[in-house]
Design a protein around this motif. Structure first.
Motif, PDB file in Angstrom:
ATOM      1  N   TRP A  15       0.858  -1.183   0.000  1.00 32.53           N
ATOM      2  CA  TRP A  15       0.000   0.000   0.000  1.00 32.53           C
ATOM      3  C   TRP A  15       0.894   1.233   0.000  1.00 32.53           C
ATOM      4  N   VAL A  16       0.349   2.329  -0.529  1.00 32.12           N
ATOM      5  CA  VAL A  16       1.083   3.587  -0.656  1.00 32.12           C
ATOM      6  C   VAL A  16       0.175   4.715  -0.176  1.00 32.12           C
ATOM      7  N   LYS A  17       0.680   5.485   0.770  1.00 32.29           N
ATOM      8  CA  LYS A  17      -0.035   6.670   1.251  1.00 32.29           C
ATOM      9  C   LYS A  17       0.754   7.894   0.803  1.00 32.29           C
ATOM     10  N   VAL A  18       0.099   8.754   0.051  1.00 35.95           N
ATOM     11  CA  VAL A  18       0.756   9.930  -0.519  1.00 35.95           C
ATOM     12  C   VAL A  18       0.537  11.139   0.384  1.00 35.95           C
ATOM     13  N   ASP A  19       1.656  11.818   0.706  1.00 37.33           N
ATOM     14  CA  ASP A  19       1.603  13.055   1.481  1.00 37.33           C
ATOM     15  C   ASP A  19       2.588  14.025   0.838  1.00 37.33           C
ATOM     16  N   GLY A  20       2.115  14.757  -0.176  1.00 38.18           N
ATOM     17  CA  GLY A  20       3.004  15.633  -0.938  1.00 38.18           C
ATOM     18  C   GLY A  20       3.970  14.796  -1.754  1.00 38.18           C
ATOM     19  N   GLU A  21       5.276  15.070  -1.601  1.00 31.88           N
ATOM     20  CA  GLU A  21       6.289  14.298  -2.318  1.00 31.88           C
ATOM     21  C   GLU A  21       6.785  13.101  -1.508  1.00 31.88           C
ATOM     22  N   THR A  22       6.255  12.922  -0.294  1.00 34.95           N
ATOM     23  CA  THR A  22       6.644  11.791   0.536  1.00 34.95           C
ATOM     24  C   THR A  22       5.543  10.739   0.494  1.00 34.95           C
ATOM     25  N   VAL A  23       5.952   9.499   0.270  1.00 31.98           N
ATOM     26  CA  VAL A  23       4.995   8.404   0.309  1.00 31.98           C
ATOM     27  C   VAL A  23       5.406   7.427   1.391  1.00 31.98           C
ATOM     28  N   THR A  24       4.415   6.931   2.106  1.00 31.60           N
ATOM     29  CA  THR A  24       4.634   5.895   3.106  1.00 31.60           C
ATOM     30  C   THR A  24       4.214   4.588   2.471  1.00 31.60           C
ATOM     31  N   ILE A  25       5.011   3.552   2.688  1.00 32.78           N
ATOM     32  CA  ILE A  25       4.790   2.251   2.054  1.00 32.78           C
ATOM     33  C   ILE A  25       4.703   1.172   3.126  1.00 32.78           C
ATOM     34  N   LEU A  68       9.926  -7.431  -0.608  1.00 31.38           N
ATOM     35  CA  LEU A  68       9.254  -6.137  -0.650  1.00 31.38           C
ATOM     36  C   LEU A  68       9.695  -5.437  -1.926  1.00 31.38           C
ATOM     37  N   PHE A  69       8.718  -5.118  -2.778  1.00 32.73           N
ATOM     38  CA  PHE A  69       9.001  -4.431  -4.031  1.00 32.73           C
ATOM     39  C   PHE A  69       8.744  -2.943  -3.872  1.00 32.73           C
ATOM     40  N   ALA A  70       9.584  -2.133  -4.480  1.00 32.57           N
ATOM     41  CA  ALA A  70       9.383  -0.688  -4.463  1.00 32.57           C
ATOM     42  C   ALA A  70       8.227  -0.338  -5.389  1.00 32.57           C
ATOM     43  N   PRO A  71       7.207   0.339  -4.890  1.00 27.71           N
ATOM     44  CA  PRO A  71       6.106   0.747  -5.756  1.00 27.71           C
ATOM     45  C   PRO A  71       6.370   2.057  -6.487  1.00 27.71           C
ATOM     46  N   VAL A  72       7.438   2.760  -6.100  1.00 32.24           N
ATOM     47  CA  VAL A  72       7.758   4.065  -6.684  1.00 32.24           C
ATOM     48  C   VAL A  72       9.269   4.204  -6.868  1.00 32.24           C
ATOM     49  N   ASP A  73       9.662   5.149  -7.721  1.00 32.69           N
ATOM     50  CA  ASP A  73      11.063   5.570  -7.815  1.00 32.69           C
ATOM     51  C   ASP A  73      11.279   6.657  -6.772  1.00 32.69           C
ATOM     52  N   GLY A  74      12.408   6.646  -6.121  1.00 31.43           N
ATOM     53  CA  GLY A  74      12.686   7.715  -5.178  1.00 31.43           C
ATOM     54  C   GLY A  74      13.847   7.395  -4.262  1.00 31.43           C
ATOM     55  N   GLU A  75      13.906   8.131  -3.159  1.00 31.87           N
ATOM     56  CA  GLU A  75      14.959   7.945  -2.168  1.00 31.87           C
ATOM     57  C   GLU A  75      14.321   7.686  -0.815  1.00 31.87           C
ATOM     58  N   VAL A  76      14.830   6.667  -0.131  1.00 30.83           N
ATOM     59  CA  VAL A  76      14.311   6.336   1.194  1.00 30.83           C
ATOM     60  C   VAL A  76      14.633   7.481   2.148  1.00 30.83           C
ATOM     61  N   VAL A  77      13.591   8.002   2.787  1.00 33.50           N
ATOM     62  CA  VAL A  77      13.740   9.068   3.777  1.00 33.50           C
ATOM     63  C   VAL A  77      13.852   8.451   5.168  1.00 33.50           C
ATOM     64  N   GLU A  78      13.098   7.366   5.382  1.00 35.17           N
ATOM     65  CA  GLU A  78      13.077   6.723   6.692  1.00 35.17           C
ATOM     66  C   GLU A  78      12.628   5.273   6.546  1.00 35.17           C
ATOM     67  N   TRP A  99       3.947   0.200   9.205  1.00 33.32           N
ATOM     68  CA  TRP A  99       4.446   0.748   7.934  1.00 33.32           C
ATOM     69  C   TRP A  99       5.925   0.394   7.800  1.00 33.32           C
ATOM     70  N   LEU A 100       6.434   0.405   6.571  1.00 37.46           N
ATOM     71  CA  LEU A 100       7.804  -0.034   6.332  1.00 37.46           C
ATOM     72  C   LEU A 100       8.764   1.074   5.934  1.00 37.46           C
ATOM     73  N   LEU A 101       8.388   1.876   4.935  1.00 42.05           N
ATOM     74  CA  LEU A 101       9.293   2.901   4.412  1.00 42.05           C
ATOM     75  C   LEU A 101       8.586   4.218   4.175  1.00 42.05           C
ATOM     76  N   LYS A 102       9.353   5.297   4.281  1.00 39.74           N
ATOM     77  CA  LYS A 102       8.918   6.607   3.789  1.00 39.74           C
ATOM     78  C   LYS A 102       9.916   6.983   2.706  1.00 39.74           C
ATOM     79  N   VAL A 103       9.376   7.365   1.558  1.00 39.46           N
ATOM     80  CA  VAL A 103      10.198   7.615   0.378  1.00 39.46           C
ATOM     81  C   VAL A 103       9.859   8.974  -0.211  1.00 39.46           C
ATOM     82  N   SER A 104      10.890   9.711  -0.620  1.00 37.08           N
ATOM     83  CA  SER A 104      10.694  10.954  -1.356  1.00 37.08           C
ATOM     84  C   SER A 104      10.557  10.579  -2.829  1.00 37.08           C
ATOM     85  N   ALA A 105       9.382  10.827  -3.377  1.00 38.10           N
ATOM     86  CA  ALA A 105       9.104  10.448  -4.768  1.00 38.10           C
ATOM     87  C   ALA A 105       8.540  11.651  -5.508  1.00 38.10           C
ATOM     88  N   ALA A 106       9.143  11.993  -6.632  1.00 36.71           N
ATOM     89  CA  ALA A 106       8.693  13.149  -7.401  1.00 36.71           C
ATOM     90  C   ALA A 106       7.409  12.862  -8.168  1.00 36.71           C
TER      91      ALA A 106
END
Length: 123
Positions: A15-25, A68-78, A99-106
């Motif tokens: 699952w992906v939760k979008v919050d601006g440019e940060t997504v939680t996975i 665990l597959f990355a659902p987006v391109d980006g950089e792991v923030v946390e 939750w597993l990751l927070k990622v900065s995704a454009a």
């Protein structure tokens, strides 16, 4: 508690939760149930570049090892250290504390809606 109908989903059960440019996975309750009791989680560290569709982590349970597959391109923030320390959070609260990751995704790829994901899993 997270409103699951507001999340986006992948066919690989993330699952992906979008919050601006940060997504939680995280992984869905469906995936957590299929895995069984989660006993180990390996996640990439902050600063790691990830590419959508590639394996970025591992979730081991008493039944199997899942990727665990990355659902987006980006950089792991946390990465969620609480899940690494207490893997059973993936089972007990997959949409909250598990939750597993927070990622900065454009940008986001095309993801499934809640209804589309539930249709995919037959729920």
């Amino acid at each position: 508690m997270t409103d699951q109908s507001e999340l986006k989903y992948t066919a690989e059960h993330e699952w992906v939760k979008v919050d601006g440019e940060t997504v939680t996975i995280g992984i869905t309750d469906y995936a957590a149930e299929k895995l069984g009791d989660v006993v180990y989680v390996d996640l990439p560290s902050a600063g790691t570049a990830i590419t959508a569709g590639t394996v970025v982590g591992e979730i081991e349970s008493t039944k199997s090892v899942g990727e665990l597959f990355a659902p987006v391109d980006g950089e792991v923030v946390e990465s969620n250290q609480a899940v690494v320390d207490t893997p059973e959070l993936v089972n007990s609260d997959p949409f909250g504390d598990g939750w597993l990751l927070k990622v900065s995704a454009a940008s986001l790829p095309t993801l499934l809606s809640h209804d589309e994901y539930r249709a995919l899993t037959g729920e």
